[in-house]
Design an enzyme around this catalytic site. Structure first.
Site, PDB file in Angstrom:
ATOM      1  N   LEU A 109      14.233  49.729  26.117  1.00 48.68           N
ATOM      2  CA  LEU A 109      15.522  50.039  27.775  1.00 48.68           C
ATOM      3  C   LEU A 109      14.987  50.317  28.700  1.00 48.68           C
ATOM      4  CD1 LEU A 109      17.849  50.919  27.118  1.00 48.68           C
ATOM      5  CD2 LEU A 109      16.541  53.530  27.212  1.00 48.68           C
ATOM      6  N   THR A 110      13.520  50.403  29.413  1.00 46.62           N
ATOM      7  CA  THR A 110      12.926  50.519  29.803  1.00 46.62           C
ATOM      8  C   THR A 110      12.508  49.753  30.661  1.00 46.62           C
ATOM      9  OG1 THR A 110      12.146  52.690  28.777  1.00 46.62           O
ATOM     10  CG2 THR A 110      11.144  51.874  31.130  1.00 46.62           C
ATOM     11  N   GLU A 111      13.479  49.807  31.947  1.00 46.37           N
ATOM     12  CA  GLU A 111      13.120  48.892  33.206  1.00 46.37           C
ATOM     13  C   GLU A 111      11.384  49.020  34.122  1.00 46.37           C
ATOM     14  OE1 GLU A 111      16.092  46.734  34.611  1.00 46.37           O
ATOM     15  OE2 GLU A 111      16.775  46.320  32.618  1.00 46.37           O
ATOM     16  N   GLY A 115      13.464  54.845  33.784  1.00 48.57           N
ATOM     17  CA  GLY A 115      13.065  54.831  33.470  1.00 48.57           C
ATOM     18  C   GLY A 115      14.117  56.264  32.461  1.00 48.57           C
ATOM     19  N   ARG A 227      13.863  59.881  17.868  1.00 48.86           N
ATOM     20  CA  ARG A 227      12.943  61.175  19.025  1.00 48.86           C
ATOM     21  C   ARG A 227      12.475  62.259  17.319  1.00 48.86           C
ATOM     22  NH1 ARG A 227      17.183  62.408  23.429  1.00 48.86           N
ATOM     23  NH2 ARG A 227      15.880  60.445  25.002  1.00 48.86           N
ATOM     24  N   GLN A 323     -11.278  73.144  23.511  1.00 47.40           N
ATOM     25  CA  GLN A 323     -11.995  74.458  24.149  1.00 47.40           C
ATOM     26  C   GLN A 323     -12.555  75.011  22.894  1.00 47.40           C
ATOM     27  OE1 GLN A 323     -11.290  74.965  27.242  1.00 47.40           O
ATOM     28  NE2 GLN A 323     -12.375  77.018  27.589  1.00 47.40           N
ATOM     29  N   GLU A 350      10.463  58.438  24.342  1.00 44.61           N
ATOM     30  CA  GLU A 350      11.569  58.063  24.234  1.00 44.61           C
ATOM     31  C   GLU A 350      12.008  59.803  24.893  1.00 44.61           C
ATOM     32  OE1 GLU A 350      12.692  57.688  19.760  1.00 44.61           O
ATOM     33  OE2 GLU A 350      10.569  56.000  19.961  1.00 44.61           O
TER      34      GLU A 350
END
Ligand SMILES: Cc1cc2nc3c(=O)[nH]c(=O)nc-3n(C[C@H](O)[C@H](O)[C@H](O)COP(=O)(O)OP(=O)(O)OC[C@H]3O[C@@H](n4cnc5c(N)ncnc54)[C@H](O)[C@@H]3O)c2cc1C
Length: 376
Positions: A109-111, A115, A227, A323, A350
């Site tokens: 999907l992302t370019e 995003g 998700r 920690q 996502e």
């Protein structure tokens, strides 16, 4: 799943991180043990397991190795495209390959320029007889170069905004598909994240998922369902880090007693465990809700809340685990260092956790609620 994770995957986790090479042996392990089969129904070559079982599986695997957990989560992402948007013919053609693990799936999907604002994508698909011709590129795609099936989103109508997006199945052998740079990165290092180039890439028209213009809605419906898988990855990381920190705190002594007995450390461990349990409550509720068939705004909201809470928990709990181990926590010899690095991306992919908050607030504003305001 827990036994497989503990006995077969845990011993590989540090090596996978160090080599930053895609772990084909883990894919083989998943194939041999029918793990991918949980992602499809029997009629499509799977075993028809529940959504709840899928998130529990991803959680158990991510407890020891987040890269391996991501392999299962993204394979689910691929399966969901067919389950939610495929015709029976498309399911018969592609789902058995996903369920057997013959093909690894990817979701593109992302370019570079889009995003969070997925509708701003620029990749284009033009119909040419019985084919579509795709031009453009995608960035940060998990499983780039190792996937056999790419679920690709591109615009069939440049003027129609998000309503102009369509979804396609692109085989890795498609002419005109090229794999670009594979990114070196902070965590989940064994997973490939890379660029895809489409130069006049030809796909048969029967590989279009849904109708022309349905792509954005399909992408969002898939994300609502996937998700929880990333939430499960986050929870696995958080619980794995908590368990390790607890064991360490039992054995490490300062000022004459185990550090687990010092109240500040004990309090930290108690908070870590409580956050994990709260995250698990949300995650399993979300899994059950999917299995009960809940969809639409109710699922969007719970799925966003689950992803947000479980992955913010992953980041805070793994940081606390470092920690608890003090200087040793910072060293690569101990797994909590890797877990903290791996946790970061769960807040980003996502849909970033800022975007999850926007989704949750949008659904809250949409709901009609009874309210009481002072003085009214
Ligand atoms: C390891 C990795 C694997 C990935 N795998 C995949 C994959 O398989 N397939 C795929 O399609 N993509 C994938 N992605 C891409 C990922 O989904 C995007 O990086 C993510 O959605 C954010 O987009 P961006 O990087 O363009 O950031 P931007 O959208 O530029 O956002 C930058 C910052 O601004 C914030 N922001 C943006 N818009 C708003 C707003 N409206 N309100 C408030 N804050 C906002 C964001 O939360 C973020 O903090 C992957 C990314 C990584 C790092």
């Amino acid at each position: 799943m827990r036994t497989l994770a503990r006995e077969r995957i845990a011993p590989r986790a540090a090596e996978i991180d160090k080599s930053a090479e895609f772990p084909w042996d883990i894919v083989e392990l998943f194939r041999e043990n029918g793990i991918f089969a949980t992602l499809a129904d029997e009629e499509y070559g799977g075993i028809g397991a529940s959504a709840l079982l899928t998130v529990v599986s991803i959680e158990q695997i991510s407890k020891v190795c987040a890269t391996s957990g991501l392999i299962l989560a993204v394979q689910e992402l691929g399966a969901l495209a067919f389950k939610l948007a495929g015709t029976d013919e498309q399911r018969r053609r592609f789902l058995p390959r996903i369920a057997s693990g013959e093909s690894i799936a990817a979701y593109a999907l992302t370019e570079a320029g889009s995003g969070s604002d997925a509708a701003a994508m620029r990749s284009e698909a033009r119909r040419d007889g019985e084919e579509y011709v795709i031009d453009g590129s995608k960035r940060f795609i998990t499983n780039a170069g190792v996937a056999g099936l790419y679920i690709v989103f591109a615009k069939t109508d440049l003027a129609a905004g998000h309503r102009g997006i369509s979804a396609f199945v692109v085989e890795s052998s498609a002419p005109g598909l090229e794999i670009g740079r594979i990114e070196p990165k902070m965590g989940v290092k064994g997973s490939t994240t890379g660029e895809l180039f489409f130069n006049g890439c030809r796909v048969p028209a029967e590989n279009r998922l849904g109708g022309e213009g349905d792509g954005f809605a399909i992408a969002m419906r898939i994300l609502d369902r996937s998700r929880p898988g990333i939430a499960a990855q986050g929870l696995g990381l958080a619980q794995g880090a908590t368990d390790y920190a607890l064991e360490y705190a039992r054995g490490r002594e300062t000022m004459g007693e185990p550090i687990a007995k010092h109240q500040l450390i004990a309090g930290m461990l108690a908070d870590m465990e409580t956050r994990c349990e709260a995250a698990r409550g949300l995650l399993y509720r979300c899994g059950r809700m999917i299995d009960e068939g809940v969809e639409g705004p109710e699922l969007s909201k719970l799925s966003a809340m689950t992803k947000l809470f479980c992955t913010d928990t992953a980041m805070s709990v793994t940081t606390d685990a470092v920690q608890v181990l003090g200087g040793y926590g910072f060293m690569q010899e101990y797994p909590v260092e890797r877990m903290m690095r791996d946790a970061k991306v769960t807040q980003i992919y996502e849909g970033t956790n800022q975007i999850q908050r926007l989704v949750i607030a949008r659904e809250m504003l949409r709901e009609q609620r009874a309210f009481l305001l002072a003085g009214q």
